[in-house]
Design a protein around this motif. Structure first.
Motif, short mmCIF file in Angstrom:
data_model
loop_
_atom_site.label_atom_id
_atom_site.label_comp_id
_atom_site.label_asym_id
_atom_site.label_seq_id
_atom_site.Cartn_x
_atom_site.Cartn_y
_atom_site.Cartn_z
N CYS A 120 0.83 -1.20 0.00
CA CYS A 120 0.00 0.00 0.00
C CYS A 120 0.88 1.25 0.00
O CYS A 120 1.79 1.37 0.81
N CYS A 152 0.04 3.09 3.73
CA CYS A 152 0.37 2.55 5.06
C CYS A 152 1.43 1.46 5.03
O CYS A 152 1.87 1.00 6.07
N ASN A 188 1.04 -1.62 4.05
CA ASN A 188 0.46 -2.97 4.12
C ASN A 188 0.88 -3.76 2.89
O ASN A 188 0.68 -3.32 1.76
N CYS A 214 -6.69 -0.51 -0.34
CA CYS A 214 -6.02 -1.18 0.78
C CYS A 214 -7.04 -1.43 1.87
O CYS A 214 -7.66 -0.50 2.38
N ASN A 238 -6.40 -2.50 4.77
CA ASN A 238 -5.83 -2.18 6.08
C ASN A 238 -6.12 -0.74 6.49
O ASN A 238 -6.57 -0.49 7.60
N CYS A 239 -5.87 0.21 5.58
CA CYS A 239 -6.07 1.62 5.95
C CYS A 239 -7.27 2.23 5.23
O CYS A 239 -7.62 3.38 5.47
ZN LIG Z 1 -2.91 0.90 3.42
#
Ligand SMILES: [Zn+2]
Length: 662
Positions: A145, A148, A150, A158, A160-161
């Motif tokens: 990513c 972040c 990831n 992404c 994750n973020c």
């Molecule tokens: Zn991310």
């Protein structure tokens, strides 16, 4: 009187996995209750469902399993069709979107929009796998990513973020198909101009809500989409699984699954028409302004049924006749959770429908779910609650009332409907209640208040039990046989009403009750009338509900996966006291300490503290072993801090060398 014409659809589940209880509570059970009620209410109703067999979710499931997409859809279409049948879903047809008829319908819509110049084309850069020779949908690319870091981010998103970005920003992209680094290549797609329909859609939702009272949760979702502003949506994708885009310059492109899936309802109705030998029958439902069209869905599908599908039908209707009917109401449910958490296949949390029905009857599940539908907010399925509802309500109230009535009649009235004599106030009261019940419960089902409709019906069973108790037929049979006869006659009328009013929710049980009554359902509006004629011969009763034992439920609860956070990652191995005694932990003095090459920890031990001359604990009877190239005969006990530094366990200096720890 002209029959009410109704078209009911239930969301098409993806044929990439088995359906679970959450699916049933979201779209299917409410749809089936609605349909079963309306069939008895003598509406002209058609009920279609089927599998959604296109999209990346299918190809990914196939890749994972190492089989073809066709294998995946065949397996799960059949599994889910069977699950629905066992659960008692009364679809008129359970179709699938891979059939040629559906491909034709989807292409027809695409071409109609294309020819009328409704669609826009746009070019964008997308990842292309040179080795595999294909464009990669977002889930087929993994990389780092750009926001972040990831490392499991998708090509443009992404998880994750939560960032969205251009594929060109993704770092270290890897194709999940070939494992090679994909390149960015230009590709062109067709877009449906959803934004052009925003004003009309807002007006449509407003008008329908005013007329038909849409649910608040659904209106909120729509409002959210309108506030964000509708924009063009791609309706094609670079993929080799799906409905091919019917244009010469669209090789390797298929219709985006959201575009063809909603059209699956129309195709399914067409398939039904063909099967019934009346190929134009579907038009009588889809293309008649008098039809009430009701799509049942879960909340994740609101945008497709309140915005996307109506917009597609509006676009069609603008230039073509006959026109399609738009949904009258979209009674979407929220989600059902399982024992306090979301259903999750990967975490093995929840239970699928086929597994459930191997253990318990479909009606036990239908009843528990219907009482707990997430009609306005998320709800939870708990095993204990399931057991309690079944034992305390179905068995103790409904089952008990029917059983005591039938047993009494076979004992004292020769298994025939006893005559009705003079009516007491109590008798009249129950008969009056019966008369009003079908309309009351039916109105609730028609307004998608399934929980309330069921609760009202169970209240009638409660009132019936009370009536039996208060009338004391076991006393009257000795003192006033006519009064006793009247009581039992009214109990049978009530059982008939209950059998009919419960039938949308627990159809299998209802059928058994009608068998015991040796009778058949009547039109819904007549279900509260005098339906059991004097002298009519009844059938021997059977036990309708066998109680669910605690052990059965406890075993299911104990079998649930334990929460990862509560459980240590690896269970420590247990040793006996004798094992422990074998370890000689003794006090020793560090005579000399020396750094050991290549061993970070020993090195750290050396530098982090000056241990020379200190008395420490060590294991004195370790088998000699080579550690870091040196002979090792003992091991100093040390504590490791969070940052990995070791600190020896110091012993008071007055302890003698060689003292044993125990
Ligand atoms: Zn991310």
């Amino acid at each position: 009187m002209k029959k009410e014409k109704i078209l009911v659809t239930a969301a098409l589940p993806y044929a990439n996995g088995r359906i679970h209880l959450g699916h049933l509570a979201g779209a299917y059970l409410p749809a089936d209750i609605f349909v079963r009620y309306h069939r008895l209410n003598e509406s002209d109703i058609v009920f279609v469902g089927g599998s959604d067999e296109h999209g990346v979710a299918i190809t990914i499931a196939a890749d994972k399993a190492g089989v073809t997409p066709q294998d995946i859809i065949d397996k799960y279409h059949n599994d889910n069709k069977t699950a629905f049948e066992k659960f008692g879903m009364s679809f008129d047809i359970y179709s699938r979107t891979s059939i040629p008829l559906h491909h034709e319908t989807s292409k027809e819509f695409f071409l109609e929009f294309y020819k009328r110049g409704i669609l826009n084309t746009k070019s964008s850069m997308q990842f292309y796998d040179d080795k595999a020779g294909m464009f990669l949908p977002d889930r087929y690319v993994e990389g780092t990513c750009p926001r972040c870091g990831n490392e499991a981010a998708r090509s443009d998103e992404c998880e994750n973020c939560g960032s969205l970005y251009e594929p060109s920003e993704l770092k270290n992209p890897i194709s999940k198909v070939s494992g090679t680094t994909p390149v960015l290549k230009e590709t062109t797609h067709w877009f449906f101009p959803l934004g052009d329909y925003q004003d009309r859609l807002k007006e449509y939702v407003k008008t329908q809500d005013e007329k038909y009272h849409w649910k608040d949760n659904v209106l909120q979702y729509c409002k959210g989409w309108f506030n964000d502003g509708l924009t063009d949506r791609a309706i094609t994708r670079d993929l080799d699984w799906g409905v091919p885009v019917p244009l010469d310059d669209a090789k390797g492109k298929v219709l985006y699954v959201w575009f063809d899936a909603v059209l699956g309802y129309i195709s399914a109705t067409k398939e039904l028409s063909e099967k019934l030998g009346d190929p134009d029958l579907w038009k009588k439902y889809w293309q008649d302004t008098n039809t009430r069209y009701i799509p049942f869905i879960g909340k994740d599908n609101v945008v497709f049924h309140c915005i996307v599908f109506p917009a597609m039908l509006m676009a069609w209707n603008d230039g073509k006749k006959p026109q399609y009917t738009l949904p009258e109401n979209v009674p979407a449910n929220e989600f059902l959770n399982f024992e306090g958490k979301k259903f999750s296949k990967s975490r093995n949390w929840g239970i699928d429908v086929l597994d459930f029905l191997d253990k318990f009857s479909p009606d036990s599940l239908r009843y528990a779910l219907a009482f707990n539908l997430p009609e306005l907010r998320d709800a939870d399925f708990y095993w204990k609650e399931f057991q309690a509802r079944y034992n305390n309500e179905l068995a103790d109230i409904l089952g008990n009332f029917i059983n005591r009535t039938m047993t009494f009649i076979f004992k004292h009235f020769d298994g025939k409907v006893p005559p009705l004599y003079e009516l007491s106030e109590r008798d009249n009261e129950l008969l009056n209640v019966l008369e009003t019940y079908p309309e009351k419960v039916g109105a609730l089902y028609n307004r998608y208040k399934m929980k309330d409709g069921l609760a009202e019906t169970m209240n009638l069973a409660r009132a019936a039990n009370k009536y039996f108790n208060d009338s004391e037929p076991w006393k009257a049979v000795k003192t006033d046989k006519e009064q006793c006869s009247t009581t039992l006659n009214i109990c049978l009328q009530t059982i008939f009403t209950l059998a009919e009013l419960f039938s949308p929710v627990i159809p299998f049980t209802s059928e058994k009750i009608f068998t015991i009554l040796n009778a058949k359902p009547v039109a819904w509006k007549n279900a509260g009338k005098y339906n059991m004629q004097e002298g009519h011969v009844l059938n021997q009763p059977e036990i309708l509900f066998r109680k669910i034992e605690d052990e059965v439920i406890d075993a299911l609860i104990n079998g649930l996966p334990k929460d990862e956070t509560e459980q240590p990652k690896t269970e420590p191995e247990l040793i006996t006291i004798d094992d422990f005694k074998k370890v000689a932990i003794v006090v020793g003095e560090i005579v000399e300490a020396e750094a050991v090459q290549k061993s970070d920890k020993l090195l750290k031990l050396q530098v982090s503290e000056d241990i020379k001359g200190k008395k420490v604990l060590f294991v004195g009877n370790l088998k000699p072993a080579k550690l870091m190239g040196l002979d090792s005969e003992g091991m100093v006990l040390a504590l490791e801090s969070a940052d990995g530094k070791l600190k020896v366990i110091e012993v008071p200096s007055d302890m003698k060398t060689g003292s044993k720890a125990r």
